[in-house]
Design a protein around this motif. Structure first.
Motif, PDB file in Angstrom:
ATOM      1  N   GLN A 248      35.973 -33.684 -56.008  1.00 11.82           N
ATOM      2  CA  GLN A 248      35.158 -33.708 -54.789  1.00 11.82           C
ATOM      3  C   GLN A 248      34.792 -32.290 -54.365  1.00 11.82           C
ATOM      4  N   THR A 249      35.739 -31.385 -54.482  1.00 15.38           N
ATOM      5  CA  THR A 249      35.483 -29.991 -54.122  1.00 15.38           C
ATOM      6  C   THR A 249      34.406 -29.392 -55.024  1.00 15.38           C
ATOM      7  N   ILE A 250      34.474 -29.684 -56.302  1.00 14.77           N
ATOM      8  CA  ILE A 250      33.468 -29.181 -57.246  1.00 14.77           C
ATOM      9  C   ILE A 250      32.091 -29.738 -56.894  1.00 14.77           C
ATOM     10  N   GLU A 251      32.012 -31.009 -56.560  1.00 13.00           N
ATOM     11  CA  GLU A 251      30.727 -31.602 -56.161  1.00 13.00           C
ATOM     12  C   GLU A 251      30.185 -30.929 -54.905  1.00 13.00           C
ATOM     13  N   ASP A 252      31.056 -30.705 -53.923  1.00  6.34           N
ATOM     14  CA  ASP A 252      30.632 -30.055 -52.679  1.00  6.34           C
ATOM     15  C   ASP A 252      30.132 -28.638 -52.947  1.00  6.34           C
ATOM     16  N   LEU A 253      30.872 -27.898 -53.765  1.00 10.30           N
ATOM     17  CA  LEU A 253      30.473 -26.528 -54.081  1.00 10.30           C
ATOM     18  C   LEU A 253      29.162 -26.499 -54.863  1.00 10.30           C
ATOM     19  N   ASN A 254      28.985 -27.446 -55.751  1.00 11.25           N
ATOM     20  CA  ASN A 254      27.745 -27.518 -56.519  1.00 11.25           C
ATOM     21  C   ASN A 254      26.554 -27.779 -55.599  1.00 11.25           C
ATOM     22  N   GLY A 255      26.738 -28.667 -54.627  1.00 13.28           N
ATOM     23  CA  GLY A 255      25.668 -28.937 -53.669  1.00 13.28           C
ATOM     24  C   GLY A 255      25.332 -27.710 -52.843  1.00 13.28           C
ATOM     25  N   ALA A 256      26.364 -27.003 -52.392  1.00 14.58           N
ATOM     26  CA  ALA A 256      26.136 -25.792 -51.598  1.00 14.58           C
ATOM     27  C   ALA A 256      25.436 -24.728 -52.438  1.00 14.58           C
ATOM     28  N   LEU A 257      25.851 -24.592 -53.675  1.00 18.87           N
ATOM     29  CA  LEU A 257      25.236 -23.606 -54.561  1.00 18.87           C
ATOM     30  C   LEU A 257      23.766 -23.932 -54.811  1.00 18.87           C
ATOM     31  N   SER A 258      23.465 -25.196 -54.993  1.00 24.23           N
ATOM     32  CA  SER A 258      22.073 -25.606 -55.212  1.00 24.23           C
ATOM     33  C   SER A 258      21.218 -25.283 -53.990  1.00 24.23           C
ATOM     34  N   GLN A 259      21.738 -25.562 -52.805  1.00 22.13           N
ATOM     35  CA  GLN A 259      20.996 -25.253 -51.575  1.00 22.13           C
ATOM     36  C   GLN A 259      20.779 -23.752 -51.433  1.00 22.13           C
ATOM     37  N   GLN A 260      21.800 -22.973 -51.726  1.00 18.35           N
ATOM     38  CA  GLN A 260      21.668 -21.523 -51.622  1.00 18.35           C
ATOM     39  C   GLN A 260      20.630 -21.000 -52.605  1.00 18.35           C
ATOM     40  N   GLN A 261      20.601 -21.553 -53.797  1.00 20.98           N
ATOM     41  CA  GLN A 261      19.620 -21.102 -54.782  1.00 20.98           C
ATOM     42  C   GLN A 261      18.205 -21.411 -54.311  1.00 20.98           C
ATOM     43  N   LEU A 262      18.012 -22.573 -53.700  1.00 27.36           N
ATOM     44  CA  LEU A 262      16.691 -22.904 -53.160  1.00 27.36           C
ATOM     45  C   LEU A 262      16.305 -21.936 -52.045  1.00 27.36           C
ATOM     46  N   GLN A 263      17.262 -21.605 -51.180  1.00 26.70           N
ATOM     47  CA  GLN A 263      16.988 -20.660 -50.098  1.00 26.70           C
ATOM     48  C   GLN A 263      16.651 -19.281 -50.651  1.00 26.70           C
ATOM     49  N   ILE A 264      17.377 -18.844 -51.656  1.00 25.81           N
ATOM     50  CA  ILE A 264      17.116 -17.535 -52.256  1.00 25.81           C
ATOM     51  C   ILE A 264      15.722 -17.509 -52.869  1.00 25.81           C
ATOM     52  N   THR A 265      15.362 -18.564 -53.568  1.00 28.92           N
ATOM     53  CA  THR A 265      14.035 -18.641 -54.183  1.00 28.92           C
ATOM     54  C   THR A 265      12.949 -18.580 -53.113  1.00 28.92           C
ATOM     55  N   LYS A 266      13.148 -19.313 -52.025  1.00 27.22           N
ATOM     56  CA  LYS A 266      12.173 -19.309 -50.931  1.00 27.22           C
ATOM     57  C   LYS A 266      12.071 -17.916 -50.306  1.00 27.22           C
ATOM     58  N   MET A 267      13.205 -17.268 -50.083  1.00 20.60           N
ATOM     59  CA  MET A 267      13.185 -15.931 -49.481  1.00 20.60           C
ATOM     60  C   MET A 267      12.532 -14.911 -50.410  1.00 20.60           C
TER      61      MET A 267
END
Length: 75
Positions: free
Chosen positions: A25-44
């Motif tokens: 569950q922790t790995i899934e949560d971290l993967n989701g957070a990482l994906s969101q951060q990557q999208l934010q970085i790309t947008k920025m």
């Protein structure tokens, strides 16, 4: 094997299964957070490229030459 040893082994297996489930569950949560951060970085990055392009295309003729500026008032 005695019943006590079997119970201890079952308890250890149950503990390991709980730990594994928590880690998954922790790995899934971290993967989701990482994906969101990557999208934010790309947008920025896209926004920064846009701003840099705007700054490069700014007309510097709108700025007065420092020698032509009137001196600021002294208080």
């Amino acid at each position: 094997m005695t019943d006590k040893i079997i119970q201890q082994l079952e308890a250890r297996i149950n503990d390991l299964e709980c730990q594994l489930a928590f880690q998954e569950q922790t790995i899934e949560d971290l993967n989701g957070a990482l994906s969101q951060q990557q999208l934010q970085i790309t947008k920025m990055l896209d926004q920064m490229k846009y701003v840099v392009g705007k700054v490069k295309n700014m007309d510097s003729s709108n700025l007065a030459d420092p020698s032509e500026e009137t001196p600021p008032p002294h208080y």
